[in-house]
Write a protein that holds these residues in place. Structure first.
Motif, PDB file in Angstrom:
ATOM      1  N   UNK A 210      -9.581   1.021   0.042  1.00 62.66           N
ATOM      2  CA  UNK A 210     -10.741   0.666   0.780  1.00 62.66           C
ATOM      3  C   UNK A 210     -10.754   1.255   2.228  1.00 62.66           C
ATOM      4  N   UNK A 211      -9.790   1.365   2.662  1.00 67.29           N
ATOM      5  CA  UNK A 211      -9.669   1.816   4.173  1.00 67.29           C
ATOM      6  C   UNK A 211     -10.353   3.150   4.172  1.00 67.29           C
ATOM      7  N   UNK A 212     -11.177   3.283   5.195  1.00 64.70           N
ATOM      8  CA  UNK A 212     -12.129   4.661   5.434  1.00 64.70           C
ATOM      9  C   UNK A 212     -13.350   4.866   4.528  1.00 64.70           C
TER      10      UNK A 212
ATOM     11  N   UNK B 140     -10.777  -1.911   8.528  1.00 69.44           N
ATOM     12  CA  UNK B 140      -9.814  -2.708   7.995  1.00 69.44           C
ATOM     13  C   UNK B 140     -10.196  -3.640   7.030  1.00 69.44           C
ATOM     14  N   UNK B 141      -9.529  -4.384   6.375  1.00 74.16           N
ATOM     15  CA  UNK B 141      -9.469  -5.374   5.459  1.00 74.16           C
ATOM     16  C   UNK B 141      -9.372  -6.986   5.868  1.00 74.16           C
TER      17      UNK B 141
ATOM     18  N   UNK C  18     -14.628  -7.081   5.367  1.00 72.53           N
ATOM     19  CA  UNK C  18     -14.261  -5.875   6.046  1.00 72.53           C
ATOM     20  C   UNK C  18     -14.546  -5.917   7.264  1.00 72.53           C
ATOM     21  N   UNK C  19     -13.990  -4.970   8.257  1.00 78.77           N
ATOM     22  CA  UNK C  19     -14.381  -4.577   9.495  1.00 78.77           C
ATOM     23  C   UNK C  19     -14.951  -3.233   9.562  1.00 78.77           C
TER      24      UNK C  19
ATOM     25  N   UNK D 268      -5.408  -6.235   6.775  1.00 83.38           N
ATOM     26  CA  UNK D 268      -4.464  -5.402   5.586  1.00 83.38           C
ATOM     27  C   UNK D 268      -3.387  -4.481   6.651  1.00 83.38           C
ATOM     28  N   UNK D 269      -3.891  -4.078   7.681  1.00 86.48           N
ATOM     29  CA  UNK D 269      -2.964  -2.917   8.368  1.00 86.48           C
ATOM     30  C   UNK D 269      -1.818  -3.600   9.145  1.00 86.48           C
ATOM     31  N   UNK D 270      -2.264  -5.018   9.253  1.00 85.99           N
ATOM     32  CA  UNK D 270      -0.900  -5.667   9.840  1.00 85.99           C
ATOM     33  C   UNK D 270       0.213  -6.248   8.745  1.00 85.99           C
TER      34      UNK D 270
END
Length: 167
Positions: free
Chosen positions: A7-9, A26-27, A39-40, A89-91
């Protein structure tokens, strides 16, 4: 099943006008409820507040784009996500997954989820780059109880038995 990493991007498109709102930055996940909250948005002209879209406002998630009705579904993240109980998610990616017995299972590299409900289903675990190339990555069902720390995700001991090679 869909991977959160995919999903990212991805572009977010309005179905009413065909306009691209922006790519997904990000999610947002709610670990205790085991579901995707939203989502952001990676905006070209950043506002002073991070903008996001709640999962219930997404019309569809495709391989190449995420569709929403129009830009009115965008809101400030603080107003739609409970900041204290959510994770980005990235965290979570690249945290070590360790059982409460002290057994290292690997590094969390992705999460599989059901696109129709937003329910998180599986963790994808990497042991190492060499191991990934030789044997492939492993997956395990999402634990019912887990502790997310700064560098680690602690899961129940029985999760080690449920870890298996990804098909």
């Amino acid at each position: 099943m869909h991977r959160l990493q995919d999903l990212l991007g991805l572009p977010i498109l309005e179905t009413e006008t065909g306009t691209q709102i922006g790519p997904i930055k990000d999610v947002v996940l709610h670990i205790e409820e085991a579901r995707v909250y939203g989502i952001t948005i990676d905006e070209e002209k950043p506002n002073s507040f991070e903008m996001g879209i709640a999962y219930v406002d997404l019309l569809s998630i495709g391989r190449d784009a995420v569709m929403v009705r129009n830009h009115s579904v965008m809101h400030q993240c603080a107003s739609i996500f409970e900041i204290t109980s959510n994770y980005y998610v990235k965290e979570l990616f690249k945290k070590e997954v360790i059982t409460e017995d002290g057994l290292r299972l690997g590094i969390l590299v992705d999460i599989f989820f059901d696109t129709s409900t937003g329910e998180m289903k599986w963790y994808q675990i990497s042991d190492s780059l060499v191991s990934d190339l030789l044997y492939g990555r492993r997956i395990m069902p999402l634990p019912k109880i887990q502790i997310v720390g700064k560098d680690t995700v602690i899961v129940p001991g029985e999760m080690a038995k449920l870890l298996h090679k990804e098909e």
